[in-house]
Write an enzyme that holds these catalytic residues in place. Structure first.
Site, PDB file in Angstrom:
ATOM      1  CG  HIS A 157      -7.013   8.670  -6.530  1.00  0.00           C
ATOM      2  ND1 HIS A 157      -7.886   8.369  -6.041  1.00  0.00           N
ATOM      3  CD2 HIS A 157      -6.812   9.891  -6.528  1.00  0.00           C
ATOM      4  CE1 HIS A 157      -9.092   9.110  -5.426  1.00  0.00           C
ATOM      5  NE2 HIS A 157      -7.817  10.297  -6.113  1.00  0.00           N
ATOM      6  CB  SER A 278      10.000 -19.327  -9.176  1.00  0.00           C
ATOM      7  OG  SER A 278       9.133 -19.922  -9.821  1.00  0.00           O
ATOM      8  CE  LYS A 284       7.511 -14.426 -10.276  1.00  0.00           C
ATOM      9  NZ  LYS A 284       6.853 -15.403 -10.163  1.00  0.00           N
ATOM     10  CG  ASN A 286       8.649 -14.507  -6.643  1.00  0.00           C
ATOM     11  OD1 ASN A 286       8.197 -14.269  -7.832  1.00  0.00           O
ATOM     12  ND2 ASN A 286       8.301 -15.965  -6.671  1.00  0.00           N
ATOM     13  CD  GLU A 291       4.823 -11.274  -2.359  1.00  0.00           C
ATOM     14  OE1 GLU A 291       4.473 -11.175  -3.315  1.00  0.00           O
ATOM     15  OE2 GLU A 291       5.496 -12.562  -1.979  1.00  0.00           O
TER      16      GLU A 291
END
Ligand code: ARG
Length: 462
Positions: A157, A278, A284, A286, A291
């Site tokens: 979980h 970014s 940033k 990323n 993704e």
């Protein structure tokens, strides 16, 4: 007016819109190699059976070889008004060698021709994807070897559950991708039968030899029933399903990599080569690669559902709907290969922040189950009673802002007097991990066993 080569009864020139809808040449040109190879095998068989002459065979073979060269050197751009790759190559062959080219289509239909070309393509891509998977599995094994003693919280979980080692976590993925590999190979074996010679749907009165074409093309044997063969796209559905399942695994890993590289976790750092910036926030970094891999999974699932839907209402045998089988497969295959390669490279170059992982184990009372097991073993307490006592221990630790492994013996004994000094070793997270020695468990010794077994398997498929 010259007759269109595949339209004996159709007098007028086709509508431009029909051509746009109907022509598969813009995308099925990818199959040129398979089409030429299939035609060469078919021609060799026709000559062997005395259906065409040996002279015709050598003109056909030379012509097809030349066409292959023209395509690969770029001197024929595979553009034009042809309906599909099959008609384009037959047309070019006939313009080069004349009547012999027109004899090539004896005892053959585009229905078995396309079934052959597409199946050959799928079989080859299946093998390519399988080899990339083996390489990926060996990357997991390499990382696992370095981290059989690196603790991290195992979760259920997404909540801290029990301490495991990172090598064990990597071997979970190795096991998933091994299953994927086996799924691709079993599809390969199941579909390794030759469609050519089935003609339109019912076979042919010509004295062909399907065993011969099957063996030239590397198939195990010809397919059993021609009506089924020209109607069948299960092999395409299988590669789509196999890719979807594999991408689902890649997507789950990607999700973990995204979480682990966030500031909250920082368990791993992706290399700068595999991070993006970014346009506005200068600080940033990323994780675009995982993704995108997670996102591409949606796209390959779409391709699987699209073909299942195309096929579901079709009467036997060939229907033009089936031309919709190709683009999704091409797309999924390209997506799958790129995804495995990029994932493999990224994993090989990421940094594992072992101390951050280990520190995370001090949150969440990971050894609570061990304390319950201790009471069961030491005191002979029924597990459910032990479970409730440990609940009280956890409450006490929470009150003091500590992890249960940090409580003093006095504190522990204030809740259960039969707890003794030897509990301290039990509450330690590393001991907890190493206590899980059951087969397939996380203990370092068991993880090493899993690594060894995976290595033996990899050697066995070399
Ligand atoms: N371009 C067609 C396809 O990809 C080839 C088969 C056409 N056969 C036919 N009878 N029209 O499905």
């Amino acid at each position: 007016m010259a007759k269109k080569i595949a339209s004996a009864r159709i007098g007028t020139e086709s509508s431009e819109l029909l051509k746009e809808l109907n022509n598969s040449f813009p995308f099925d040109k990818v199959l040129y190699r398979e089409d030429i190879e299939g035609s060469k095998a078919h021609a060799a068989m026709l000559a062997h059976q005395g259906i065409i002459s040996n002279d015709d065979l050598s003109s056909i073979t030379d012509g097809l070889n030349k066409i292959l060269e023209e395509i690969e050197s770029g001197s024929w751009k595979l553009k034009g008004d042809d309906e599909d790759i099959h008609m384009a190559i037959e047309g070019r062959l006939t313009s080069k060698i004349g009547d012999a080219g027109k004899r090539l289509h004896t005892a053959r239909s585009r229905n078995d021709q396309v079934a052959l070309d597409f199946r050959l393509f799928v079989q080859r891509q299946t093998k390519e994807i399988s080899s990339l998977l083996v390489k990926l599995i060996s990357t997991f094994v390499d990382i696992a070897k370095d981290h059989t003693d690196t603790l991290l919280p195992g979760m259920t979980h997404l909540q801290h559950a029990q301490p495991i080692n990172f090598g064990y976590h990597m071997m979970a993925y190795a096991s998933m991708f091994k299953r994927d590999y086996e799924r691709f190979i079993s599809s390969y074996d199941r579909n390794n039968f030759s469609p050519i010679g089935c003609a339109a749907l019912a076979g042919t009165p010509h004295p062909i030899d399907r065993q011969m074409t099957a063996s030239i093309l590397g198939f195990k044997a010809p397919t059993l029933n021609c009506l089924d063969t020209v109607s069948d796209r299960d092999f395409a559905l299988e590669i789509l399903f196999n890719i979807s399942t594999m991408m689902m695994h890649i997507s789950r890993l990607s999700e973990e990599l995204i979480l682990w590289s966030s500031s909250e976790f920082r368990w791993i750092t992706l290399s700068d080569r595999h991070s993006t910036g970014s346009s506005i926030m200068p600080q940033k970094k990323n994780p675009d690669i995982p993704e995108l891999l997670r996102g591409k999974t949606g796209r390959v699932n779409g391709n699987l559902i699209a073909l299942l839907t195309v096929m579901k209402g079709l009467p036997l045998a060939y229907n033009k709907d089936m031309q919709e089988d190709k683009e999704g497969v091409f797309d999924s295959v390209n997506t799958a290969k790129l995804s495995i390669m990029v994932l493999d490279e990224m994993l090989g170059q990421m940094t594992v922040n072992s101390s951050r992982m280990e520190n995370a184990c001090m949150v969440g009372h990971l050894s609570a189950t061990d304390l319950a097991d201790y009471l069961v073993k030491k005191v002979g307490m029924p597990f459910r009673d032990a479970y409730h006592i440990v609940g009280n221990v956890v409450n006490l630790a929470e009150e003091q802002g500590l992890d249960i492994s940090e409580l003093s013996l006095n504190d522990l004994q204030s809740i259960e007097s039969r707890i003794q000094e030897d509990v301290m070793a039990v509450l330690n997270n590393r001991s907890s991990m190493n206590a899980r020695t059951s087969e397939g468990g996380t203990a370092t010794a068991r993880t090493l066993e899993q690594i060894e077994s995976m290595q033996t398997w990899m050697d066995s498929i070399k």
